[in-house]
Design an enzyme around this catalytic site. Structure first.
Site, PDB file in Angstrom:
ATOM      1  N   ASP A 125     129.317 -59.014  44.929  1.00 43.31           N
ATOM      2  CA  ASP A 125     130.672 -58.719  45.403  1.00 43.31           C
ATOM      3  C   ASP A 125     130.780 -58.853  46.917  1.00 43.31           C
ATOM      4  OD1 ASP A 125     132.201 -58.322  43.110  1.00 43.31           O
ATOM      5  OD2 ASP A 125     131.383 -56.312  42.825  1.00 43.31           O
TER       6      ASP A 125
ATOM      7  N   CYS B 178     117.004 -74.815  48.479  1.00 43.24           N
ATOM      8  CA  CYS B 178     115.863 -73.907  48.415  1.00 43.24           C
ATOM      9  C   CYS B 178     114.830 -74.436  47.423  1.00 43.24           C
ATOM     10  CB  CYS B 178     116.325 -72.486  48.117  1.00 43.24           C
ATOM     11  SG  CYS B 178     115.123 -71.256  48.640  1.00 43.24           S
TER      12      CYS B 178
ATOM     13  N   HIS C  30     120.111 -71.288  52.040  1.00 43.39           N
ATOM     14  CA  HIS C  30     121.198 -71.235  51.039  1.00 43.39           C
ATOM     15  C   HIS C  30     122.544 -71.413  51.728  1.00 43.39           C
ATOM     16  CE1 HIS C  30     118.946 -70.066  47.436  1.00 43.39           C
ATOM     17  NE2 HIS C  30     118.129 -69.470  48.287  1.00 43.39           N
TER      18      HIS C  30
ATOM     19  N   GLU D 254     125.311 -72.175  50.530  1.00 41.38           N
ATOM     20  CA  GLU D 254     126.450 -71.678  49.739  1.00 41.38           C
ATOM     21  C   GLU D 254     126.857 -70.268  50.145  1.00 41.38           C
ATOM     22  OE1 GLU D 254     123.379 -72.037  48.713  1.00 41.38           O
ATOM     23  OE2 GLU D 254     122.800 -70.618  47.135  1.00 41.38           O
TER      24      GLU D 254
HETATM   25  N1  GLN Z   1     110.864 -69.773  44.387  1.00 39.32           N
HETATM   26  C1  GLN Z   1     111.009 -70.397  45.657  1.00 39.32           C
HETATM   27  C2  GLN Z   1     110.441 -69.540  46.776  1.00 39.32           C
HETATM   28  O1  GLN Z   1     110.252 -68.364  46.607  1.00 39.32           O
HETATM   29  C3  GLN Z   1     112.466 -70.732  45.940  1.00 39.32           C
HETATM   30  C4  GLN Z   1     113.338 -69.550  46.106  1.00 39.32           C
HETATM   31  C5  GLN Z   1     114.791 -69.861  46.022  1.00 39.32           C
HETATM   32  O2  GLN Z   1     115.177 -70.919  45.556  1.00 39.32           O
HETATM   33  N2  GLN Z   1     115.628 -68.942  46.462  1.00 39.32           N
HETATM   34  O3  GLN Z   1     110.185 -70.037  47.843  1.00 39.32           O
END
Ligand code: GLN
Length: 560
Positions: A87, A398, A532, A534
């Site tokens: 949220d 990621c 990330h 997004e």
């Molecule tokens: N599993 C991967 C890491 O820990 C990618 C993590 C993710 O995509 N947020 O680095």
């Protein structure tokens, strides 16, 4: 693209302490309490007020970071590195204001803080009890770090009647009493179901829910009645009578075609006006909504048709796990005046050889999002090969960047044993824990007994972009700041092998040690990012990477 309106600052509240609006939910969960809170935040912001939005979660986890996406949906990460409820993403997107660690708390964190204080002897020998010690800690949290906010909107997770939310309800009841009704407003969201057999809307669940709230000493000031269809005057009158609220304070919360239409809808039904009246504040001039209206128009009636993006991930049965991703694609679609149609592809479906040809052939762009664990990764790698070989735009986020690097190492650089140490010891750890390669590539498994909570690279980090790269031109800047949530990293020692195979390490951490972005210059659009993006996309500030990816995908002709 449409812009958020910028009303002049409202000075009528200058120098006053913040007012608090508490939003509770009743009858069932998933009624859209987060969107209701975010909509109020959007409307007050559009009236020129400064708003903070908070979420109090009744579960015992210290934060949602250790919960499975199946349990909890997305973990939203703030700039200051807190793992929070999804949220908070809605609040950021609806108000344009970035959340902080101090905007989300759980019962687990409150209790662990109270217990830690008890261990330090800070309660001077007192017996520690839910009332007053736990409720005091909750009240302190609610009132701390409010900055220059004129309104603090606090959503209480869960449903009224749950045992675990009682301390939160007790704390907000006390605050209502201590600060008085000119500084506290209680909003309650309930359900008014349509019962087909009777052909009627039923108000009884709402009556019961309000009764339940009153039994803990809270009387709602505004009631939001979630309903699939228009609520007639008769039902409104009935709810008003039985729940002891004026008619105008019963606000129908009807379905909307896009969540971004919710602020306009709530405004039309009088939500923000009634909250302001409760506080004795003027309701005119109203909120400036032209930007919101233009945005919704672009989302609902894009001029450039549709674009098909395949998202190849692991949690495709539970789309809440990718909430911000879905929203970022909506923002990027609106920025390109196109509708993004997402085809959710479970990566395990692509494990079988050549399956990707059937499953991905309509995709104009392919996105592999964040993820954890080995399951489904071979399918993700097949999706990368497919996109790379056919020139279909590829966006790896990621985990999706790590998969792109493993794929490129194996298939372009000839490093057959390339893998991530997340899945066990690897001959060639092209992705691993930083501690592994700084110790001379000796692969060590993480101690099985070690803590999982709070052991990730979290929050905003700067990244330097290489001149002449695709990402440099997309961002229009040399330095960016993006949010991270991962344990593993691309191993810089494979840089020259990968660059010789056509990859470019176009974004690095300022110390040059961590590869943050990898791209393929010979491809139409092939970008993997360790962060990330997004999480930072907002309807009025669509993320440049998403906007560029969608624009590139719109140029891919459909094979089928
Ligand atoms: N599993 C991967 C890491 O820990 C990618 C993590 C993710 O995509 N947020 O680095």
């Amino acid at each position: 693209m449409s812009e958020r309106d910028a009303p002049g600052p409202d000075l009528s509240l200058a120098g006053q302490p913040p007012r608090f609006v508490f939003i509770t939910g009743g009858v069932v969960s998933s009624l859209g309490k987060g969107i209701a809170s975010a909509s109020l935040g959007a409307l007050l912001t559009a009236r020129g007020y400064r708003v903070r939005q908070r979420k109090l979660d009744p579960y015992l986890n210290v934060d949602p970071g250790t919960m499975s996406p199946y349990e909890h949906g997305e973990v939203f990460v703030t700039d200051d590195g807190a793992e929070t409820d999804l949220d908070l993403g809605h609040y950021e997107r609806f108000t344009g204001i970035n959340g902080k660690r101090s905007d989300n708390v759980t019962t687990g964190r409150i209790y662990s803080e109270v217990i830690a204080r008890e261990r330090r002897g800070e309660y001077l020998g007192k017996t520690i009890q839910v009332i007053p010690h736990v409720t005091d800690a909750i009240k302190d949290f609610i009132q701390a770090d409010t900055g220059d906010a004129q309104f603090v909107l606090c959503e209480i997770g869960g449903t009224v009647g749950d045992i675990e939310s009682l301390p939160f309800l007790e704390a907000i009841r006390q605050l209502g009493n201590e600060l008085g009704s000119d500084r506290v407003c209680f909003v309650h969201l309930t359900l008014v179901p349509f019962v087909g057999a009777a052909g009627e809307l039923k108000t009884k669940p709402t009556q019961h829910s309000v009764k339940e709230l009153q039994s803990v000493g809270i009387r709602p000031d505004v009631l939001l009645a979630r309903c699939e269809r228009d609520i007639g005057d008769d039902e409104i009158r009935k709810i008003s009578l039985f729940c002891n609220l004026r008619k105008e304070r019963v606000i129908p919360a009807l379905n909307v075609a896009s969540i971004y239409a919710a602020p306009r809808q709530y405004h039309e039904q009088g939500f923000d006006g009634e909250v302001l009246k409760h506080f004795g504040l003027p309701t005119e001039p109203g909120p400036q909504m032209a930007g919101w209206d233009a945005l919704v128009n672009r989302i609902m009636q894009p001029r450039h048709g549709t674009v098909r993006i395949a998202i190849v991930g692991k949690y495709t049965e539970l789309l809440d796990a990718y909430k911000s991703l879905q929203e970022a694609l909506i923002h990027a679609g609106a920025a390109n005046d196109a509708k993004v149609l997402v085809d959710w592809v479970n990566s395990e479906e692509l494990d079988r050889p050549s399956a990707e040809r059937d499953r991905l052939q309509e995709a104009q762009g392919i996105l592999v999002p964040g993820g954890f664990g080995i399951r489904g990764t071979e399918g993700m790698i097949h999706a990368v090969t497919y996109a790379r070989e056919r020139g279909v735009p590829y966006f790896g986020i990621c985990f999706g960047m790590q998969m792109a690097v493993i794929e490129g190492a194996r298939n372009c650089a000839g490093i057959e044993g390339a893998a991530s140490t997340e899945f066990g010891p690897a001959d060639d750890p092209v992705v691993g824990l930083m501690t592994e390669w700084t110790r001379g590539n000796q692969v060590e498994r993480r101690d099985e007994g070690s803590d999982l909570g709070g052991t990730m690279r979290l929050g905003a980090y700067p990244c330097l972009l290489q001149a002449g790269s695709l990402v440099r031109s997309v961002y229009g800047s040399d330095v960016i700041s993006e949010r991270h949530r991962h344990r593993f990293e691309v191993n810089l020692s494979y840089r020259s092998a990968l660059e010789a195979a056509g990859y470019r390490f176009s974004g690095l951490s300022p110390d040059g040690v961590l590869p943050e972005i990898v791209e393929r210059p010979d491809h139409t659009w092939f970008v993997g990012v360790q962060f990330h993006p997004e999480l930072k996309s907002k309807p009025f500030e669509p993320h440049p990477l998403f906007t560029s990816f969608v624009a590139a995908s719109m140029k891919t002709s459909r094979i089928a």
